[in-house]
Design an enzyme around this catalytic site. Sequence first.
Site, PDB file in Angstrom:
ATOM      1  N   ARG A 139       6.068 -12.896   9.882  1.00  0.00           N
ATOM      2  CA  ARG A 139       6.584 -11.554   9.667  1.00  0.00           C
ATOM      3  C   ARG A 139       8.001 -11.441  10.220  1.00  0.00           C
ATOM      4  O   ARG A 139       8.432 -12.247  11.042  1.00  0.00           O
ATOM      5  CB  ARG A 139       5.696 -10.528  10.370  1.00  0.00           C
TER       6      ARG A 139
ATOM      7  N   GLU B  58       0.868  -1.176   0.000  1.00  0.00           N
ATOM      8  CA  GLU B  58       0.000   0.000   0.000  1.00  0.00           C
ATOM      9  C   GLU B  58       0.905   1.226   0.000  1.00  0.00           C
ATOM     10  O   GLU B  58       1.810   1.327   0.841  1.00  0.00           O
ATOM     11  CB  GLU B  58      -0.909   0.021   1.225  1.00  0.00           C
TER      12      GLU B  58
ATOM     13  N   LYS C 221       3.712   0.825  10.466  1.00  0.00           N
ATOM     14  CA  LYS C 221       3.767   2.027   9.631  1.00  0.00           C
ATOM     15  C   LYS C 221       3.180   3.225  10.361  1.00  0.00           C
ATOM     16  O   LYS C 221       3.660   4.352  10.215  1.00  0.00           O
ATOM     17  CB  LYS C 221       2.998   1.792   8.327  1.00  0.00           C
TER      18      LYS C 221
END
Length: 570
Positions: free
Chosen positions: A275, A41, A285
């Site tokens: 992750r 994104e 983020k």
Amino acid sequence: METINTNSEERKSISFVEQMVENDLAEGKNGGRIQTRFPPEPNGYLHIGHAKAICMDFGVAEKYGGVCNLRFDDTNPSKENNEYVENILNDISWLGFKWGNVYYASDYFERLWDFAIWMIENGHAYVDEQNSEEIAKQKGTPTEPGIPSPYRDRPVEENLRLFKAMNTAEAVEGSMVLRAKLDMANPNMHFRDPIIYRIIHTPHHRTGTKWHAYPMYDFAHGQSDYFEGVTHSICTLEFVPHRPLYDKFIDFLKEKNNETENITDNRPRQIEFNRLNLTYTVMSKRKLLALVNEKKVIGWDDPRMPTVCGMRRRGYSPESIRKFIDSIGYTKFDALNDVALLESAVRDDLNKKAIRVSAVMNPVRLVITNYPDGMEEEMIAVNNPENEADGTHSIVFTKNLWIERDDFMEDAPKKFFRLSPGKEVRLKNAYIIKCTGCTKDADGNIIEIQAEYDPESKSGMEGANRKVKGTLHWVSADHCKKAEVRIYDRLFYVENPSADERDFRELLNPDSLQIVDNCYIEEYAADKKPGEYLQFQRIGYFMADLDSTPEHLVFNKTVGLKDSWAKQNK
């Protein structure tokens, strides 16, 4: 179709993701085709966690003769812009990967809109006018079924009218959403009539004000994979509970396209891996953006940040990042990786490629009293002992030098093998010297050291191999440049700030940046630019910073020659 190597030793070393891909190839799925995608994104800069996904997405395609496309998940214009797009492109290229095509979720807005219309017409979606709090409350809990929305059974025609009204400038944000009509009692909370469209009036970075209703990630992601022909949708573990919904929407899409006879064929296969989490940093983020916006760091590319551009600015090499990611591997269990492992990978890689130069961080003057006044000699320095092809450069030797203050001790213990009165050391690439004394100021601080050199001991001279126990680096006081050096420490002072209940801002390390403004470097090093790897001999690895100019040299410390953090914090 590419032949799969079945060597047992090699197969032991492949990841479980690669094993699944190999099984699909062996079974002839998707016509033997491999197509992956990396779908960031564009609402921030990539960090090392994204780099792990990049290595997997691009690496699998590369290894098995497939293609990896880049697709920007740009479905939330309120958080996205072209600055992030450009930096994502730069970071992927710097890491050494090439994409097949560049796509955007916004490329499919028309097709997703038409799909949503089909969902409504076939009784699979409805417009809900409850607010977000009401929707969340009536969804229930994992052990208790949800309560159906009062708008769940409104007529198709009314849903169509309201859905089209959502995509107008007059629609009020938050007043309506489109929800998929699935199963309010399903134990998977994602199946309880998930929101698939919401109203946003922020202009989109690509489509402007054409759209006012935007698809949610879960509605756009799987369909985008399907539209592009993705065979393996590789993502992280938090998407495991999303997988049934991912498949359900693709089932609906196949039904819309009259593909129900082969509903299990040629569908993207979602595979999840753990992750990347690092000690002494955060990967959120939202938190990284807060650090930037609140000026806790100098920007997304602050060398203390876990961003790819921050690591690049600090002096990390792309090869070292990829080596680190390969070393920690891919599993089905989340773990906290020690940042020291990353630094070790950086250290190992830079040892092979960094040019060795001389720099004195805490200088004190050394005068060679028996060296002729005005005399200058060019000494030959090897650029990299690990790579002969890197050649050599010259460094000027003169009567007046700078050495590290820590390399001298007036009253030294027995095992101090550096400079002290009456002791000999070798000056690297130059002569053996013997300390004869020092000069102090009125406060007792040493301001100058005196020594005599042995003219027959020059490095490389025949018979100049007399052994001494210490070798010191130096720079000529007459042929050096002053530089600012930025030394970085952990951004947070706690090992796992993400797990700490305190506000993450309270956990920032106040000593994460130390600026040394009295460093002297040899002239050869002063010409180095960002992107050129250096080793300040006996100190660590460094790189010129983006702020550096010929008038004001600035270098970042990438990593020390050894792991000093563990030793300091025992």
